[in-house]
Scaffold this motif. Structure first.
Motif, PDB file in Angstrom:
ATOM      1  N   LEU A   1     -19.620   6.649 -30.979  1.00 43.81           N
ATOM      2  CA  LEU A   1     -20.318   6.547 -29.709  1.00 43.81           C
ATOM      3  C   LEU A   1     -20.331   5.093 -29.245  1.00 43.81           C
ATOM      4  N   SER A   2     -20.668   4.878 -27.977  1.00 43.53           N
ATOM      5  CA  SER A   2     -20.807   3.512 -27.478  1.00 43.53           C
ATOM      6  C   SER A   2     -21.978   2.828 -28.176  1.00 43.53           C
ATOM      7  N   ASP A   3     -21.769   1.559 -28.520  1.00 39.30           N
ATOM      8  CA  ASP A   3     -22.834   0.773 -29.134  1.00 39.30           C
ATOM      9  C   ASP A   3     -23.891   0.478 -28.092  1.00 39.30           C
ATOM     10  N   MET A   4     -25.132   0.597 -28.454  1.00 43.42           N
ATOM     11  CA  MET A   4     -26.214   0.368 -27.503  1.00 43.42           C
ATOM     12  C   MET A   4     -26.992  -0.901 -27.866  1.00 43.42           C
ATOM     13  N   PRO A   5     -27.434  -1.655 -26.865  1.00 41.06           N
ATOM     14  CA  PRO A   5     -28.267  -2.824 -27.151  1.00 41.06           C
ATOM     15  C   PRO A   5     -29.540  -2.421 -27.889  1.00 41.06           C
ATOM     16  N   ASN A   6     -30.028  -3.328 -28.722  1.00 41.36           N
ATOM     17  CA  ASN A   6     -31.180  -3.001 -29.561  1.00 41.36           C
ATOM     18  C   ASN A   6     -32.435  -2.697 -28.755  1.00 41.36           C
ATOM     19  N   ASP A   7     -32.603  -3.384 -27.615  1.00 42.65           N
ATOM     20  CA  ASP A   7     -33.841  -3.189 -26.868  1.00 42.65           C
ATOM     21  C   ASP A   7     -33.633  -2.436 -25.561  1.00 42.65           C
ATOM     22  N   ALA A   8     -32.544  -1.680 -25.467  1.00 42.63           N
ATOM     23  CA  ALA A   8     -32.322  -0.870 -24.263  1.00 42.63           C
ATOM     24  C   ALA A   8     -33.229   0.352 -24.295  1.00 42.63           C
ATOM     25  N   SER A   9     -33.805   0.688 -23.155  1.00 41.10           N
ATOM     26  CA  SER A   9     -34.661   1.871 -23.059  1.00 41.10           C
ATOM     27  C   SER A   9     -34.316   2.637 -21.798  1.00 41.10           C
ATOM     28  N   ILE A  10     -34.281   3.962 -21.907  1.00 40.94           N
ATOM     29  CA  ILE A  10     -34.029   4.791 -20.729  1.00 40.94           C
ATOM     30  C   ILE A  10     -35.324   5.334 -20.140  1.00 40.94           C
ATOM     31  N   TYR A  11     -36.459   5.035 -20.757  1.00 40.61           N
ATOM     32  CA  TYR A  11     -37.711   5.706 -20.400  1.00 40.61           C
ATOM     33  C   TYR A  11     -38.447   4.930 -19.303  1.00 40.61           C
ATOM     34  N   ASN A  12     -37.857   4.970 -18.103  1.00 36.30           N
ATOM     35  CA  ASN A  12     -38.436   4.345 -16.919  1.00 36.30           C
ATOM     36  C   ASN A  12     -38.777   5.453 -15.927  1.00 36.30           C
ATOM     37  N   PHE A  13     -40.009   5.461 -15.445  1.00 37.18           N
ATOM     38  CA  PHE A  13     -40.479   6.511 -14.538  1.00 37.18           C
ATOM     39  C   PHE A  13     -40.773   5.899 -13.170  1.00 37.18           C
ATOM     40  N   LEU A  14     -40.331   6.572 -12.122  1.00 31.83           N
ATOM     41  CA  LEU A  14     -40.560   6.097 -10.767  1.00 31.83           C
ATOM     42  C   LEU A  14     -41.036   7.256  -9.908  1.00 31.83           C
ATOM     43  N   ASP A  15     -42.225   7.105  -9.351  1.00 30.88           N
ATOM     44  CA  ASP A  15     -42.787   8.160  -8.513  1.00 30.88           C
ATOM     45  C   ASP A  15     -42.455   7.907  -7.046  1.00 30.88           C
ATOM     46  N   LYS A  16     -42.486   8.987  -6.278  1.00 29.31           N
ATOM     47  CA  LYS A  16     -42.193   8.883  -4.846  1.00 29.31           C
ATOM     48  C   LYS A  16     -43.144   7.927  -4.137  1.00 29.31           C
ATOM     49  N   ASP A  17     -44.366   7.780  -4.669  1.00 34.21           N
ATOM     50  CA  ASP A  17     -45.326   6.866  -4.034  1.00 34.21           C
ATOM     51  C   ASP A  17     -45.090   5.408  -4.428  1.00 34.21           C
ATOM     52  N   GLY A  18     -44.053   5.155  -5.223  1.00 33.37           N
ATOM     53  CA  GLY A  18     -43.710   3.793  -5.625  1.00 33.37           C
ATOM     54  C   GLY A  18     -44.241   3.376  -6.973  1.00 33.37           C
ATOM     55  N   THR A  19     -45.078   4.199  -7.598  1.00 32.42           N
ATOM     56  CA  THR A  19     -45.623   3.860  -8.911  1.00 32.42           C
ATOM     57  C   THR A  19     -44.514   3.828  -9.959  1.00 32.42           C
ATOM     58  N   GLU A  20     -44.520   2.780 -10.795  1.00 31.21           N
ATOM     59  CA  GLU A  20     -43.546   2.649 -11.876  1.00 31.21           C
ATOM     60  C   GLU A  20     -44.273   2.674 -13.217  1.00 31.21           C
TER      61      GLU A  20
END
Length: 623
Positions: A147-166
């Motif tokens: 598989l592709s090597d991934m950076p140690n501190d990469a995270s996919i768990y980012n949430f963005l709401d329609k109202d702009g909340t992150e």
């Protein structure tokens, strides 16, 4: 950010007391990471699985050349069986497939002026390999398919709401096994929720982490209600359930809290509860069709196997309680012109409206082929053993048409009662760069590779295929290596609410997605090009589906069913489940053939640890 070597024992206990109570936190300090160290490796090594046996004179016919069928084909080929795979479409890989499309991108794209340009890689959709996929990773590592090597501190768990909340879930950096306590602490910082509800989210997470898939009573309990009903029984507020859990369910299961069973997220949460590495993801080497799927095809053929494309099994012949032959019915001679889509495998007859796309899946008409006379004729194949590796719609077509032949009993009736889920994967091409990078950030302020959309009508999990993010460990993260060095932005979103866009054209769907993206990225220009992959073949997880799943062994001795539609007493999900069921079927066939060598050791998915044991003894999933 807390450094791993600077975190004190007192800090662990204090954090544990906040999340779980001081006694649990203190007890956690004494436990080792894992009871099974072999699963800690990125590619677990199981020496007894590395076998190459001589031909044994037995044959196995596999219906379906998707991921589960190819993996079973490789395992059986390595153990001396003659493998024949019959695939309805013209490309291998099923829900993992990729192909080339010369028509994506604007007409004035300089790359298109080169006659040798093969086209941009078009994938079924972005697929990530979670850390808890121990069996799939063992299979990949054993054959050298990395598989592709991934950076140690990469995270996919980012949430963005329609109202702009992150909101963001940071990667954990406390020493193992205390990282899970840190994860629960991080969950209290979810900005999607008011402060008063964040402890409820932690409480919900702890309940789910305590789930034990091996307990049939717990499985039945969680399969017997929707996730929304489970949250209500737990006393969790509905805004919390919709704000957080709907986005997680759309990402993982492409469905929402009022339809899926409570088993869905319970299984995911208990799979990631053992170690922080279980939550990390890797990507397949791009493109997956050329780096992983075709090598599996080549492996099977190099061991004397056969793969026949454009071949749809329509029936069975039986002698007593055994299948003796499978049949591919003749395609009717009228109308004279019949074509088949190489991507979805559907037949397209004269008179069907096509335009520039397959009317079923949305692939460009370049991928639609005239059927040869040989492909249109009736054909049949014989083998000693038969495996159905079809998705739910395919299995239901085959079983429904042959119910009397196979036996009209509960096993096959349950297959007909399973649910499939549709997903429309939309890719948009924009000229220029920087729009996404300026707006979509991760927890550390870097451009985020993706976000989970909440509150939107059309956007689902959304990724920037053209992003190139450098990380401190000098690794780069990108979903696709075709676009990062070019002055373009290519964004993919996976639409789970397909009822809102069913029947709409590609341009209409692209416009709906663009309008929602504009609300997030105001300076985003109009898209120059778009495509929509329309899939109706994902496995559904509605209430009661788990109890309807067919075990790998059918009532017919030499017929087995594999893939993520099947049941095994193992908590594997998604691509990990395709691998587990392929190995499970291989072991069953070895036993039936009386071959004592070559049995596959199947690992636990996730990291079994005393931490998960502790969770199960201090709380319970049932309400």
């Amino acid at each position: 950010m807390i450094k791993e070597d600077k975190v004190s024992r007192r800090g662990f206990i204090k954090g544990a007391a906040v999340v779980t109570g001081a006694s649990v936190g203190a007890a956690a300090l004494a436990v080792p990471l894992s009871r099974h160290p072999e699963v800690d490796a990125e590619y677990p090594e199981v020496p007894e699985n590395k076998v190459e046996l001589p031909p044994n004179g037995k044959s196995v016919l596999i219906i379906g050349g998707g991921l589960s069928g190819l993996q079973a084909g490789v395992e059986l080929s390595a153990r001396g069986f003659k493998v024949i795979i019959l695939e309805r479409s013209g490309t291998p890989g099923g829900k993992l497939k990729s192909w080339r499309d010369r028509h994506f991108g604007p007409a004035d794209d300089p790359a298109k002026s080169d006659p040798a340009f093969p086209g941009y890689i078009r994938e079924h959709g972005v697929h990530a390999v979670w850390g808890f996929y121990n069996n799939l990773r063992e299979f990949l590592g054993r054959h050298g398919w990395r598989l592709s090597d991934m950076p140690n501190d990469a995270s996919i768990y980012n949430f963005l709401d329609k109202d702009g909340t992150e909101s963001h879930l940071r990667n954990c950096n406390w020493p193992k096994p205390y990282d899970k306590l840190q994860l629960l602490l991080n969950a209290r910082e979810v900005k999607h929720l008011p402060e008063s509800e964040r402890n409820d989210f932690v409480r919900l997470a702890m309940r789910l982490m305590s789930f034990d898939y091996a307990d049939p009573k717990q499985r039945a309990y969680m399969d017997g209600m929707s996730f929304l009903d489970y949250g209500r029984k737990l006393g969790v507020s509905e805004p919390l359930i919709h704000k957080i859990c709907d986005s997680l369910l759309e990402m993982a299961y492409f469905d929402n809290v009022d339809k899926v069973s409570a088993l869905t997220l319970a299984n995911i949460f208990q799979l990631v509860a053992g170690a922080a590495d279980d939550m990390k993801v890797n990507l397949y080497m791009n493109p997956v069709g050329e780096t992983f799927l075709q090598p599996m095809v080549d492996y099977i053929r190099s061991h004397g196997g056969e793969i026949h494309y454009n071949t749809e099994v329509s029936g069975f012949e039986m002698n007593g309680k055994r299948i003796t032959r499978v049949l591919a019915a003749a395609v009717p001679s009228a109308p004279a012109k019949v074509r088949r889509c190489s991507i979805c495998g559907n037949l397209i007859y004269d008179g069907m409206e096509v335009g520039h796309e397959c009317p079923f899946c949305g692939a460009h008409t370049d991928m639609i082929r005239d059927m040869s006379e040989a492909d249109r004729g009736a054909r049949s194949w014989q083998a000693d053993y038969y495996i159905s590796a079809l998705d739910i719609p395919g299995a239901q077509r085959l079983v429904g048409a042959n119910l009397q032949t196979l036996g009209d009993g509960p096993y096959f009736r349950n297959i007909l009662g399973l649910h499939a889920k549709a997903v429309f994967v939309t890719n948009l091409w924009f000229d220029g760069k920087g729009y996404w990078e300026r707006k979509i950030k991760d927890a550390d302020g870097r451009p985020a590779v993706c976000f989970f959309a909440t509150g939107f009508q059309h956007l689902g999990i959304t990724v920037n295929r053209s992003l190139r993010v450098p990380f401190p460990d000098r690794k780069l993260m990108s979903w696709s290596m075709e676009y990062p060095d070019r002055n373009v932005t290519v964004i993919e979103t996976q639409i789970a609410k397909t009822d809102l866009v069913e029947g709409k054209s590609t341009n209409e769907i692209a416009a709906l997605c663009y309008q929602e993206l504009k609300a997030v990225i105001p300076d985003l220009p109009p898209p120059r090009s778009a495509y929509v992959n329309r899939w109706h073949t994902y496995t559904g997880y509605h209430v009661g589906d788990e109890q309807r799943r067919p075990p790998v062994q059918s009532p017919i001795d030499n017929l087995l069913f594999i893939g993520d539609l099947s049941f095994v007493p193992h908590p594997a999900v998604f691509m990990e489940k395709t691998n587990v069921t392929a190995k499970w079927a291989t072991n069953l066939i070895l036993e039936k053939a009386g071959i004592k060598e070559g049995h596959i050791k199947i690992l636990m998915s996730g990291t079994p640890s005393l931490f998960t044991d502790l969770m199960q003894t201090t709380t319970q999933v049932q309400v």
